[in-house]
Design a protein around this motif. Structure first.
Motif, PDB file in Angstrom:
ATOM      1  N   ILE A  42       1.844  12.287  26.789  1.00  0.00           N
ATOM      2  CA  ILE A  42       3.132  11.635  27.058  1.00  0.00           C
ATOM      3  C   ILE A  42       4.101  11.870  25.898  1.00  0.00           C
ATOM      4  O   ILE A  42       3.691  11.973  24.742  1.00  0.00           O
ATOM      5  CB  ILE A  42       2.961  10.124  27.351  1.00  0.00           C
ATOM      6  CG1 ILE A  42       2.331   9.391  26.174  1.00  0.00           C
ATOM      7  CG2 ILE A  42       2.181   9.918  28.653  1.00  0.00           C
ATOM      8  CD1 ILE A  42       2.331   7.879  26.318  1.00  0.00           C
ATOM      9  N   PRO A  43       5.402  11.976  26.209  1.00  0.00           N
ATOM     10  CA  PRO A  43       6.389  12.339  25.191  1.00  0.00           C
ATOM     11  C   PRO A  43       6.417  11.426  23.966  1.00  0.00           C
ATOM     12  O   PRO A  43       6.513  11.906  22.827  1.00  0.00           O
ATOM     13  CB  PRO A  43       7.725  12.272  25.931  1.00  0.00           C
ATOM     14  CG  PRO A  43       7.394  12.332  27.373  1.00  0.00           C
ATOM     15  CD  PRO A  43       5.995  11.803  27.521  1.00  0.00           C
ATOM     16  N   GLY A  44       6.332  10.132  24.165  1.00  0.00           N
ATOM     17  CA  GLY A  44       6.400   9.206  23.042  1.00  0.00           C
ATOM     18  C   GLY A  44       5.242   9.368  22.076  1.00  0.00           C
ATOM     19  O   GLY A  44       5.424   9.298  20.855  1.00  0.00           O
ATOM     20  N   LEU A  45       4.043   9.597  22.600  1.00  0.00           N
ATOM     21  CA  LEU A  45       2.885   9.789  21.733  1.00  0.00           C
ATOM     22  C   LEU A  45       2.966  11.144  21.036  1.00  0.00           C
ATOM     23  O   LEU A  45       2.674  11.248  19.839  1.00  0.00           O
ATOM     24  CB  LEU A  45       1.576   9.661  22.519  1.00  0.00           C
ATOM     25  CG  LEU A  45       0.302   9.785  21.685  1.00  0.00           C
ATOM     26  CD1 LEU A  45       0.260   8.746  20.560  1.00  0.00           C
ATOM     27  CD2 LEU A  45      -0.931   9.663  22.572  1.00  0.00           C
ATOM     28  N   GLU A  46       3.384  12.172  21.751  1.00  0.00           N
ATOM     29  CA  GLU A  46       3.509  13.491  21.128  1.00  0.00           C
ATOM     30  C   GLU A  46       4.491  13.435  19.953  1.00  0.00           C
ATOM     31  O   GLU A  46       4.230  13.993  18.878  1.00  0.00           O
ATOM     32  CB  GLU A  46       3.955  14.536  22.154  1.00  0.00           C
ATOM     33  CG  GLU A  46       3.937  15.945  21.594  1.00  0.00           C
ATOM     34  CD  GLU A  46       4.094  17.009  22.655  1.00  0.00           C
ATOM     35  OE1 GLU A  46       3.178  17.839  22.775  1.00  0.00           O
ATOM     36  OE2 GLU A  46       5.127  17.008  23.346  1.00  0.00           O
ATOM     37  N   LYS A  47       5.589  12.725  20.131  1.00  0.00           N
ATOM     38  CA  LYS A  47       6.574  12.571  19.043  1.00  0.00           C
ATOM     39  C   LYS A  47       5.950  11.863  17.844  1.00  0.00           C
ATOM     40  O   LYS A  47       6.172  12.249  16.698  1.00  0.00           O
ATOM     41  CB  LYS A  47       7.785  11.797  19.553  1.00  0.00           C
ATOM     42  CG  LYS A  47       8.863  11.602  18.526  1.00  0.00           C
ATOM     43  CD  LYS A  47      10.041  10.830  19.098  1.00  0.00           C
ATOM     44  CE  LYS A  47      11.065  10.567  18.016  1.00  0.00           C
ATOM     45  NZ  LYS A  47      12.119   9.672  18.461  1.00  0.00           N
ATOM     46  N   GLU A  48       5.166  10.817  18.101  1.00  0.00           N
ATOM     47  CA  GLU A  48       4.528  10.062  17.017  1.00  0.00           C
ATOM     48  C   GLU A  48       3.444  10.865  16.305  1.00  0.00           C
ATOM     49  O   GLU A  48       3.154  10.616  15.129  1.00  0.00           O
ATOM     50  CB  GLU A  48       3.933   8.751  17.544  1.00  0.00           C
ATOM     51  CG  GLU A  48       4.977   7.761  18.020  1.00  0.00           C
ATOM     52  CD  GLU A  48       5.815   7.181  16.899  1.00  0.00           C
ATOM     53  OE1 GLU A  48       5.326   7.091  15.755  1.00  0.00           O
ATOM     54  OE2 GLU A  48       6.970   6.817  17.171  1.00  0.00           O
ATOM     55  N   MET A  49       2.837  11.827  16.988  1.00  0.00           N
ATOM     56  CA  MET A  49       1.774  12.644  16.399  1.00  0.00           C
ATOM     57  C   MET A  49       2.340  13.660  15.405  1.00  0.00           C
ATOM     58  O   MET A  49       1.656  14.043  14.447  1.00  0.00           O
ATOM     59  CB  MET A  49       0.989  13.373  17.490  1.00  0.00           C
ATOM     60  CG  MET A  49       0.223  12.463  18.437  1.00  0.00           C
ATOM     61  SD  MET A  49      -1.083  11.497  17.670  1.00  0.00           S
ATOM     62  CE  MET A  49      -2.268  12.774  17.277  1.00  0.00           C
ATOM     63  N   GLU A  50       3.583  14.086  15.631  1.00  0.00           N
ATOM     64  CA  GLU A  50       4.222  15.090  14.777  1.00  0.00           C
ATOM     65  C   GLU A  50       4.163  14.658  13.309  1.00  0.00           C
ATOM     66  O   GLU A  50       4.510  13.531  12.959  1.00  0.00           O
ATOM     67  CB  GLU A  50       5.677  15.276  15.214  1.00  0.00           C
ATOM     68  CG  GLU A  50       6.373  16.438  14.571  1.00  0.00           C
ATOM     69  CD  GLU A  50       6.007  17.795  15.133  1.00  0.00           C
ATOM     70  OE1 GLU A  50       6.270  18.784  14.439  1.00  0.00           O
ATOM     71  OE2 GLU A  50       5.459  17.889  16.259  1.00  0.00           O
ATOM     72  N   GLY A  51       3.684  15.557  12.448  1.00  0.00           N
ATOM     73  CA  GLY A  51       3.643  15.297  11.017  1.00  0.00           C
ATOM     74  C   GLY A  51       2.407  14.582  10.512  1.00  0.00           C
ATOM     75  O   GLY A  51       2.236  14.404   9.304  1.00  0.00           O
ATOM     76  N   LYS A  52       1.531  14.167  11.422  1.00  0.00           N
ATOM     77  CA  LYS A  52       0.304  13.481  11.001  1.00  0.00           C
ATOM     78  C   LYS A  52      -0.714  14.508  10.490  1.00  0.00           C
ATOM     79  O   LYS A  52      -0.620  15.701  10.764  1.00  0.00           O
ATOM     80  CB  LYS A  52      -0.299  12.681  12.159  1.00  0.00           C
ATOM     81  CG  LYS A  52       0.602  11.578  12.703  1.00  0.00           C
ATOM     82  CD  LYS A  52       0.761  10.441  11.725  1.00  0.00           C
ATOM     83  CE  LYS A  52       1.408   9.222  12.311  1.00  0.00           C
ATOM     84  NZ  LYS A  52       2.826   9.180  12.398  1.00  0.00           N
ATOM     85  N   ASN A  53      -1.715  14.020   9.757  1.00  0.00           N
ATOM     86  CA  ASN A  53      -2.735  14.868   9.140  1.00  0.00           C
ATOM     87  C   ASN A  53      -4.132  14.410   9.548  1.00  0.00           C
ATOM     88  O   ASN A  53      -4.309  13.271   9.999  1.00  0.00           O
ATOM     89  CB  ASN A  53      -2.621  14.794   7.617  1.00  0.00           C
ATOM     90  CG  ASN A  53      -1.296  15.325   7.133  1.00  0.00           C
ATOM     91  OD1 ASN A  53      -1.027  16.509   7.234  1.00  0.00           O
ATOM     92  ND2 ASN A  53      -0.452  14.435   6.627  1.00  0.00           N
ATOM     93  N   VAL A  54      -5.122  15.275   9.339  1.00  0.00           N
ATOM     94  CA  VAL A  54      -6.515  14.929   9.610  1.00  0.00           C
ATOM     95  C   VAL A  54      -6.866  13.667   8.822  1.00  0.00           C
ATOM     96  O   VAL A  54      -6.517  13.540   7.651  1.00  0.00           O
ATOM     97  CB  VAL A  54      -7.464  16.083   9.228  1.00  0.00           C
ATOM     98  CG1 VAL A  54      -8.920  15.636   9.316  1.00  0.00           C
ATOM     99  CG2 VAL A  54      -7.233  17.278  10.137  1.00  0.00           C
TER     100      VAL A  54
END
Length: 160
Positions: A42-54
């Motif tokens: 979903i778009p909102g989760l994909e946006k929130e995932m951007e820039g995250k790390n392992v």
């Protein structure tokens, strides 16, 4: 490595609604793999995932409009029961693939009376605010074939 477009992300998640009801979870199961930037989630989760790390763990609430959309009464329709004569075992909850004015879509039977069948083209989570508890497990570069196809291939992904 940081999550950005064309990265394959492996994540665990726990999904709840505003009442705290568990709607879905990968806990105790295989993690979810998806291709960032290709609308696999979903778009909102994909946006929130951007820039995250392992190793990142976070909780995020996604409004309905950025999840499965707002509930649209225009996608609910009452049809004559005769149109479903080829389905003698028609039950509430059955799903059908149909061609509509919006293109191909899945509809669910919401109600059956003696004369009418109510179908609903809304996603079952339309209109629902969603809360995800997420853990980023792995990030890798996508193969060119995965990028070309727009989804993850191999174990945990799409098999051709």
């Amino acid at each position: 490595m940081t999550i950005s477009k064309n990265k394959v992300v492996t994540m665990h998640y726990h999904l709840t609604n505003d009442n705290g009801d568990v709607l879905d979870s990968s806990q105790g199961a295989e993690p979810l793999l998806y291709l960032q930037g290709h609308n696999n989630i979903i778009p909102g989760l994909e946006k929130e995932m951007e820039g995250k790390n392992v190793g990142d763990k976070f909780k995020v609430t996604i409004e309905a409009k950025d999840g499965y959309g707002e509930y649209d009464e225009g996608l609910v329709q009452k049809l004559p029961k005769e149109q479903f004569a080829q389905f003698p075992e028609l039950t509430v909850g059955m799903r059908f693939h149909i061609d509509s004015n919006y293109g191909p879509m899945v509809v669910q039977v919401d109600e059956i009376t003696d004369s009418e069948v109510t179908i609903n083209g809304n996603h079952e989570l339309a209109g629902t605010r969603l809360t995800f508890d997420v853990e980023v497990v792995e990030i890798r570069d996508a193969s060119q074939e995965e990028i070309d196809h727009g989804h993850v291939h191999g174990p945990g992904g799409h098999q051709h």
